[in-house]
Structure formats: structure tokens, C-alpha cells
Design an enzyme around this catalytic site. Structure first.
Site, mmCIF file in Angstrom:
data_model
loop_
_atom_site.group_PDB
_atom_site.id
_atom_site.type_symbol
_atom_site.label_atom_id
_atom_site.label_comp_id
_atom_site.label_asym_id
_atom_site.label_seq_id
_atom_site.Cartn_x
_atom_site.Cartn_y
_atom_site.Cartn_z
ATOM 1 N N HIS A 48 -4.292 -4.689 -0.101
ATOM 2 C CA HIS A 48 -3.989 -5.274 1.212
ATOM 3 C C HIS A 48 -4.356 -6.756 1.233
ATOM 4 O O HIS A 48 -5.262 -7.161 1.957
ATOM 5 C CB HIS A 48 -4.761 -4.532 2.306
ATOM 6 N N ARG A 80 -14.882 2.026 12.679
ATOM 7 C CA ARG A 80 -14.055 3.066 13.296
ATOM 8 C C ARG A 80 -14.404 4.437 12.727
ATOM 9 O O ARG A 80 -14.607 5.405 13.475
ATOM 10 C CB ARG A 80 -12.579 2.752 13.046
ATOM 11 N N CYS A 130 0.823 -1.218 0.000
ATOM 12 C CA CYS A 130 0.000 0.000 0.000
ATOM 13 C C CYS A 130 0.861 1.274 0.000
ATOM 14 O O CYS A 130 1.563 1.527 -0.966
ATOM 15 C CB CYS A 130 -0.974 -0.029 1.160
ATOM 16 N N GLU A 157 -2.850 -8.818 2.757
ATOM 17 C CA GLU A 157 -2.543 -9.292 4.109
ATOM 18 C C GLU A 157 -3.688 -9.079 5.090
ATOM 19 O O GLU A 157 -3.673 -9.620 6.205
ATOM 20 C CB GLU A 157 -1.280 -8.596 4.642
#
Length: 343
Positions: free
Chosen positions: A235, A249, A142, A237
């Protein structure tokens, strides 16, 4: 083979619960093998969460992997205890004499800023310059990928009008590339970023090749021709709930521009559990990368500077280049919705 982690690392309990074989150093040293040495520069605020995500992927290789963690000295992380950083992380000064088979550079939540405005930019570029003579192959993620492309190859970053947020199809550009060996023609990749890279800068640079690309998300996986550097703009991961946690959030912060992550929650209902649709390709990418590093890295890591300077890194495999013209155009009739990604 297991991953080899620092004694007492919090991620150990999570890895054990997932039946991932992780050894702490005293146990691992009893095995008579030369493990791969991998260094992780963790720039993410939630250090322990990112450690766990990356170790989970690294563990999918059958190789024994010895992992070290690096931090910057010019930025103080406020989302993890100082004791954790002192116990498990080192800065460049402490690691500069070491050589590594692999290096992982994470993203960071600073993509809206100009690179030179980031408080650790000078230290970051120094670390990248050091890695060019002390690391066999580097995987950037990223913001780390965007920053490395800019520093290494002058690829510009553009801040987007709207955040790329969700899970997006990536179309395979070269089915014979070892790094994406075994990939389906379409893979899914999570994205969570407000910036992207200049596509023309990449296409006109002969050192770079695009390995996967999407209609909406753009290039997802880029590599140098010798695979000494791999750039993942998304991403892979991420865990199953990471995008959900980011969405909640931002909603709790009362932000006005928060959008539901695309192609993630079934029927776009955030109350339903998301589908972990990218796990297989994430595991495959990291296994392919680690296996290639294992097959081509010198046994004596002190030989890395000589190989890097002579341009002989991965010579046998560096001929496996992506086609000159990306295959994405042949899929342009499809859209994310039309390809059935709205569950």
C-alpha cells in the site's frame, strides 16, 4: 499541471490544505491541453479516504489528469453515503464507451475469501476484461492486484497464518526499469494483508516480471512485460497514519490476534507518532507510471484497442525487462531488523 476532479468532491478541501493544485472541471476546461484520462475503481469501504490518498499521489505528476470514479453495481457500500456514490461514481454500464490512459483498481477487505465467493466477482472480472480493450495501462493495488493476477494469469492466492502488517523493505530487482527509475536499492512499502500470491506461479509465467521483493513481505511490485498492467501488493498509497488507524480499530474491536505493525512506530511504541518512511518512493512510482503512460499512450484514445490487440503497447520501452533471476538472493544475509528498520 493540476489534477482535474469532479466538482464538489470532498477530497478537494484536504488537497487544498496540502497545497495540491486541483481544478474542478469548469476551471480545467479553460486550459488547452489533452489531459490524461484516469479511471479509479474504488473497492475500499472508506471511499473518501481512499480517494484522497490516490489523488494525492496522482497530483505529484506535472501532467493534467482528468479523474473519473467507478463503482460496482453488485455490492452496496455501507461506509459512505449513497448520495456520495450517486454524485461522483458511475458503474461499467455508464462508462463502457469511454477510453482511458490509466486505470487504478484498489484493494478490498475480502482477501480471506476465495475470489469466486466475493459477491461482485463476476462484475469485477467483466470490468477487467473491458479494461483490456479500453485502457492503456492499469495499476492494481493489494487485493485488486491479487485478484487480477489470478483472473489474468492464474496466479494462486494463499491465505497466511499471520497477517503481514507494517512497513517492510523491498529490494530492487532491476535498477534500469523505467517504472522504478530513481528507486534506492531498498525501498520501504506498507503492507496490511492476510494473503499472498504464489511466487512459483509468477516466476514461471513469462508474461510477468518482479520489480521489487522483500524477504518477509515477498513480491511488492510486479508488472507485465509490456507494462500494460502493474501490480502493487503493498500500500504505497497509504497515508502516514493509516496503519495506526487500522491497528487502533482492531484493538478497539477486542480482536485477540492483533499485532503491532512492524517497523512503523518508533521503538515499537504505539503512543509515538509513526515515521512516514515510504512517501518518496510512493510519489516516485506514481510519477514514473503516469509519465510513461503520457509518453506512450496514443493521442487518440480510440486507438487503444488496436494497440492492445496488436501487442504494440509501449513498444519502445517494453524491452526493459527485469533480470531472469531476481537479485533478492544477494541480500539474503540481511533481515529487516539487521538493516536498521527498528527505529
Amino acid at each position: 499541471m493540476p489534477i482535474k476532479i469532479p466538482e464538489g468532491l470532498p477530497a478537494r478541501d484536504i488537497l487544498d490544505s496540502e497545497r495540491i493544485f486541483a481544478l474542478e472541471r469548469p476551471e480545467a476546461e479553460r486550459q488547452r491541453v489533452r489531459p490524461l484520462r484516469v479511471l479509479i475503481l474504488n473497492l475500499m469501504p472508506k471511499k473518501i479516504e481512499t480517494e484522497t490518498q490516490l489523488l494525492r499521489l496522482i497530483s505529484k505528476s506535472p501532467l493534467q489528469v482528468d479523474v473519473d470514479f467507478m463503482k460496482t453495481s453488485t455490492h452496496v457500500s455501507t461506509h459512505v453515503s449513497a448520495d456520495h456514490l450517486v454524485k461522483f461514481y458511475e458503474n461499467l454500464e455508464s462508462l463502457k464507451e469511454n477510453y482511458y490512459d490509466g486505470f487504478v483498481v484498489t484493494g478490498a477487505p475480502v482477501e480471506h475469501m476465495e475470489f469466486e465467493e466475493v459477491d461482485y466477482w463476476q462484475e469485477f472480472t467483466k470490468i477487467l476484461d473491458w479494461s483490456s480493450t479500453h485502457v492503456f495501462s492499469t495499476m492494481y493495488l493489494c487485493w485488486g492486484a491479487m485478484a487480477a493476477l489470478y483472473h489474468r494469469y492464474g496466479v494462486r492466492k494463499h491465505v497466511l497464518d499471520e497477517k503481514i502488517f507494517g512497513v517492510f523493505p523491498q529490494f530492487l530487482q532491476d535498477e534500469y526499469c523505467f517504472l522504478t527509475n530513481g528507486f534506492d536499492e531498498i525501498s520501504l512499502q506498507p503492507h496490511s494483508r492476510i494473503a499472498s500470491v504464489d511466487l512459483d506461479d509468477i516466476k514461471t509465467n513469462n508474461n510477468l516480471q518482479i520489480l521489487t521483493s522483500g524477504v518477509e513481505s515477498g513480491p511488492g511490485l510486479i508488472a507485465t512485460r509490456d507494462f500494460s498492467e502493474v501490480f502493487a501488493l503493498g500500500h504505497w498509497e497509504y497515508g502516514k497514519m493509516t496503519l495506526a488507524d487500522e491497528y487502533k480499530r482492531d484493538m478497539n474491536k477486542g480482536l485477540s490476534n492483533v499485532h503491532l505493525p512492524k517497523n512503523y512506530f518508533p521503538n515499537d511504541d504505539y503512543r509515538l507518532e509513526p515515521v512516514f518512511s515510504w512517501r518518496a518512493h510512493a510519489n516516485l512510482l506514481w510519477r514514473n507510471w503516469l509519465n510513461w503512460v503520457y509518453e506512450t499512450t496514443p493521442y487518440d484514445l480510440n486507438d487503444i484497442p488496436k494497440l492492445r490487440s496488436a501487442g504494440k503497447l509501449g513498444t519502445d520501452r517494453s524491452i526493459r525487462h527485469a533480470p531472469a533471476s531476481p537479485r533478492l538472493d544477494s541480500y539474503s544475509i540481511f533481515t529487516e531488523v539487521g538493516y536498521g528498520l527498528r527505529y
